[in-house]
Design an enzyme around this catalytic site. Structure first.
Site, PDB file in Angstrom:
ATOM      1  N   ARG A 228     -19.083 -19.437 -29.634  1.00  0.00           N
ATOM      2  CA  ARG A 228     -19.281 -19.986 -30.971  1.00  0.00           C
ATOM      3  C   ARG A 228     -19.622 -21.476 -30.864  1.00  0.00           C
ATOM      4  NH1 ARG A 228     -19.928 -15.515 -32.410  1.00  0.00           N
ATOM      5  NH2 ARG A 228     -18.753 -14.332 -33.947  1.00  0.00           N
ATOM      6  N   HIS A 276     -28.727 -17.437 -31.075  1.00  0.00           N
ATOM      7  CA  HIS A 276     -27.567 -16.538 -31.249  1.00  0.00           C
ATOM      8  C   HIS A 276     -27.957 -15.080 -30.940  1.00  0.00           C
ATOM      9  CE1 HIS A 276     -23.457 -16.279 -33.409  1.00  0.00           C
ATOM     10  NE2 HIS A 276     -23.605 -15.202 -32.652  1.00  0.00           N
TER      11      HIS A 276
END
Ligand code: NAP
Ligand code: GLV
Length: 313
Positions: A228, A276
């Protein structure tokens, strides 16, 4: 059984089609604002608070990803959002471990064999042989030895580099030197050449990739962040690159996504960016796992992947 579905992404129709095939007896509907009708199960990715708040009839919430930080943030910001009796269940692997293994193997080999630097030399039309990195000190440290991190750490041993892993509780993986608990964090970091982050984002791990952590690595180390964005203190990485403590970084996740156009990472010659995608949620595998778990829950059988909300993962 009534099943509520929500994703902010554009592929809701495909999910609904596949879920309805896998759950033939279920009444499946896509959540729309204002829908407060009863439901037994919710299947969601990044749901709005309004979808979950007050739904005390829900028995389970299935998260369409491994990380549940976005849902737990709703509860953190507005306590009581999560229905009291619902279990929060995350995806376990569903094809993500293999994707992570590929991503990390590529990054480690690219840095070990200095292919990133040869790309730069090629751009300058320079024919120049760089000294190879010694393999025996090219230590890769994997933060997080859960479903994904344990696969990644185990697979890296086949590259012939030393591999270390760090987790909260003690783990044992053949060929991997494992460290557990905060008291052993610095010993884990000491001399690591490639730091790979596969921790969940929790209050304990927020900002774990900071200036202090980076300073404990080998000089000229590499960072691979695939967990993250909030794990990384972005300005500390830029400082460590400037100082030569970090040689380069491969980043798949960012504090703000999509990465804003003016962000300094875009133009940094030693930062590689992906949007991502290190491990995508695969629909077929995820639908199969969720349908199997819903069946088990309905029969009163135990299932894996239940999130410990007090722990944050
Ligand atoms: P997981 O199975 O829950 O594993 C988490 C690991 O982190 C466990 O080994 C756990 O220790 C360790 N851990 C948690 N808190 C810790 C702490 N404070 N100190 C040390 N170790 C700690 O999770 P996973 O399925 O492997 O997924 C990991 C993360 O990857 C997800 O949460 C998500 O954020 C990220 N992810 C990113 C993408 C992407 O495309 N970029 C895709 C999928 C997942 P214990 O073993 O002791 O519990
Ligand atoms: C993706 O980021 C996930 O958590 O599965």
């Amino acid at each position: 059984m009534k099943v509520l579905f929500y994703t902010p992404q554009s592929d809701a129709a495909a999910w609904l089609r596949d879920l309805s095939r896998a759950l033939p007896g279920a009444q499946l509907r896509e959540w729309q604002p204002g829908d407060h009708a009863p439901a037994d199960v919710a299947i969601v990715w990044r749901p709005p608070r309004e979808m979950l708040a007050g739904r005390h009839d829900l028995r389970a919430i299935f998260n369409l990803g491994a990380g549940v930080d976005a849902i737990l943030e709703l509860e953190h910001d507005h306590p009581g959002t999560l229905p009291r009796n619902a279990q929060l269940v995350r995806l376990e692997d569903t094809g993500m471990a293999q994707q992570m293994v590929e991503y990390v193997t590529h990054a480690v080999l690219r840095y070990l064999r200095r292919f990133d630097e040869y790309d730069q030399l090629k751009a300058e039309q320079r024919w120049h042989v760089l000294d190879p990195h010694p393999r025996d000190t090219f230590t890769v440290g994997v933060l997080g030895l859960g479903v994904l991190g344990s696969h990644v750490a185990a697979s890296l041993t086949s590259l012939g580099v030393p591999v270390r892993g760090f987790s909260r509780s003690a783990r044992s993986i053949e060929g991997v030197a494992t460290y557990a608990g905060q008291a052993h964090f610095d010993a884990f970091l000491d001399g690591v050449k490639v730091l790979v982050n596969l921790l969940p984002h929790t209050p304990d791990t927020h900002g774990v990739l900071n200036g202090r952590t980076l300073s404990k690595l080998a000089r000229g180390a590499y960072v691979v962040n695939i967990a993250r964005g909030a794990h990384l203190v972005e300005s500390d990485l830029l400082d460590a690159l400037e100082q030569g403590q970090i040689a380069a970084a491969t980043l798949d996740v960012f504090v703000e996504e999509p990465l804003p156009p003016q962000h300094p990472f875009w133009k940094h010659p030693r930062i590689t960016i992906t949007p991502h995608i290190s491990a995508l949620t695969l629909r077929e595998e995820s639908v199969a796992q969720i349908a199997q778990k819903i069946g088990a829950l309905m029969r009163g059988e135990p299932i894996g992947g239940i999130v410990d909300i007090s722990r944050g993962y």
